[in-house]
Design a protein around this motif. Structure first.
Motif, PDB file in Angstrom:
ATOM      1  N   ASP A   1      -0.390   5.170   0.769  1.00 12.65           N
ATOM      2  CA  ASP A   1      -0.615   6.381   1.799  1.00 12.65           C
ATOM      3  C   ASP A   1      -0.633   5.593   3.070  1.00 12.65           C
ATOM      4  O   ASP A   1      -1.489   4.551   3.278  1.00 12.65           O
ATOM      5  CB  ASP A   1      -1.973   6.886   1.633  1.00 12.65           C
ATOM      6  N   GLY A   2       0.181   5.914   3.998  1.00 14.53           N
ATOM      7  CA  GLY A   2       0.156   5.277   5.528  1.00 14.53           C
ATOM      8  C   GLY A   2       1.123   4.482   5.580  1.00 14.53           C
ATOM      9  O   GLY A   2       1.292   3.582   6.527  1.00 14.53           O
ATOM     10  N   THR A   3       1.606   3.515   4.582  1.00 12.26           N
ATOM     11  CA  THR A   3       2.385   2.599   4.498  1.00 12.26           C
ATOM     12  C   THR A   3       3.853   2.912   3.908  1.00 12.26           C
ATOM     13  O   THR A   3       4.990   2.781   4.644  1.00 12.26           O
ATOM     14  CB  THR A   3       1.978   1.379   3.580  1.00 12.26           C
TER      15      THR A   3
ATOM     16  N   ASP B   1       0.817  -1.098   0.145  1.00 17.51           N
ATOM     17  CA  ASP B   1      -0.048   0.166   0.043  1.00 17.51           C
ATOM     18  C   ASP B   1       0.950   1.439   0.048  1.00 17.51           C
ATOM     19  O   ASP B   1       1.912   1.226   0.237  1.00 17.51           O
ATOM     20  CB  ASP B   1      -0.994   0.043   1.358  1.00 17.51           C
TER      21      ASP B   1
ATOM     22  N   ASP C   1      -1.775  -0.352   5.902  1.00 14.82           N
ATOM     23  CA  ASP C   1      -2.290   0.139   7.193  1.00 14.82           C
ATOM     24  C   ASP C   1      -3.699   0.160   7.620  1.00 14.82           C
ATOM     25  O   ASP C   1      -3.896   0.528   8.389  1.00 14.82           O
ATOM     26  CB  ASP C   1      -1.875   1.658   7.342  1.00 14.82           C
TER      27      ASP C   1
ATOM     28  N   ASP D   1      -6.894  -2.765   2.986  1.00 15.26           N
ATOM     29  CA  ASP D   1      -5.616  -3.818   2.707  1.00 15.26           C
ATOM     30  C   ASP D   1      -5.770  -5.137   3.177  1.00 15.26           C
ATOM     31  O   ASP D   1      -5.589  -6.246   2.614  1.00 15.26           O
ATOM     32  CB  ASP D   1      -4.375  -3.128   3.085  1.00 15.26           C
TER      33      ASP D   1
HETATM   34 MG   LIG Z   1      -3.214   3.057   3.454  1.00 11.11          MG
END
Ligand SMILES: [Mg+2]
Length: 269
Positions: A15-17, A13, A212, A217
């Motif tokens: 965004d956020g990962t 992933d 995340d 996910d």
């Molecule tokens: Mg994400």
């Protein structure tokens, strides 16, 4: 490997990962380089539909991750491929940004000249959405266009905090028209899992999803028979993961993508 199976394909992933906004997550760039040095196959899989793969590759290169455009799978490219393959006669109206239009055009999808002529409304994240644009989308649906959405996440982790996402725009359209989207290509949809596995060229049991989000996910991995690792650098907490039904829990919980190296080294022991 000692335990008889190995992880060779990594579905990461973004965004956020890998990053938050335009900032890399600490250790993520090095972890990706390490995976590559081990000959692992990688795809970057994001529910972002407002940018094209080219724009995404530039964003990755800006933080030090080099990759091929084909290693990037976004809902903008997946929805475009889906329409080109399954609905070649569709005339689309877009509620979204240029990145989506670029991918639709690249895949040969036809655009409607007016909302009322559209057979499909494609909805993605639109960070400068105006009333007039929302109203055009409303009119397309009122005139009979069916809704296909890049994703239906309610929020995403923005640079300065949680931000409203496509799910809420779909809710506004549904409230006004009584029509909901009939197709959502984004994670946890099997359409995204298939796009990732097709690119990796590996069976699901040799792949790992790292992300995340429990709802997108981890849920996608579970449905597709792919092992899952939750990272705690985005939207989910360890407590939220442990509160899931055992069958829905990630196989591993990592503080961040940087821990992927330790995980694989432990498995290889
Ligand atoms: Mg994400």
């Amino acid at each position: 490997m000692g335990n008889g199976w190995s992880l060779d394909g990594f579905i990461l992933d973004l965004d956020g990962t890998v990053y938050t906004g335009h900032r890399p997550i600490e250790g993520a760039v090095e972890a990706i380089a390490w995976l590559r040095s081990r000959g692992k196959r990688i795809v970057f899989l994001s529910n972002r539909g407002n940018i094209s793969r080219r724009m995404c590759r530039e964003r990755l290169e800006a933080i030090g991750v080099t990759c091929e455009t084909e290693e990037i799978i976004l809902t903008s490219s997946v929805v475009s491929r889906y329409l080109a393959e399954h609905e070649p006669d569709a005339r689309v109206w877009v509620l979204g940004e240029q990145g989506l239009r670029d991918e639709l055009a690249l895949h040969g999808v036809q655009f409607a000249a007016r909302p009322q002529e559209a057979t499909r409304l494609v909805v993605t994240l639109h960070e400068t959405l105006t009333y007039a644009e929302l109203n055009d989308a409303f009119r397309a649906v009122r005139a009979g266009a069916r809704i296909i959405a890049t994703n239906d996440d309610r929020t995403f982790p923005g640079e300065d905090g949680e931000a409203i996402d496509v799910g809420a725009v779909l809710a506004a359209l549904a409230h006004a028209t009584g029509t909901e989207s009939d197709t959502v290509v984004g994670k946890p949809s099997p359409v995204m899992a298939k796009a990732a596995l097709d690119r990796l060229g590996l069976p699901p049991e040799r792949c790992l999803v790292v992300g995340d989000s429990l709802r997108s996910d981890i849920a996608m991995g579970k449905r597709a028979g792919i092992r899952t690792a939750l990272v705690l650098t985005g939207s989910a907490t360890r407590e939220a993961a442990m509160a899931q039904d055992p069958a829905e829990r990630p196989d591993w919980i990592l503080d961040s993508l940087a821990d992927i190296r330790r995980l694989l080294e432990e498995m290889e022991r």
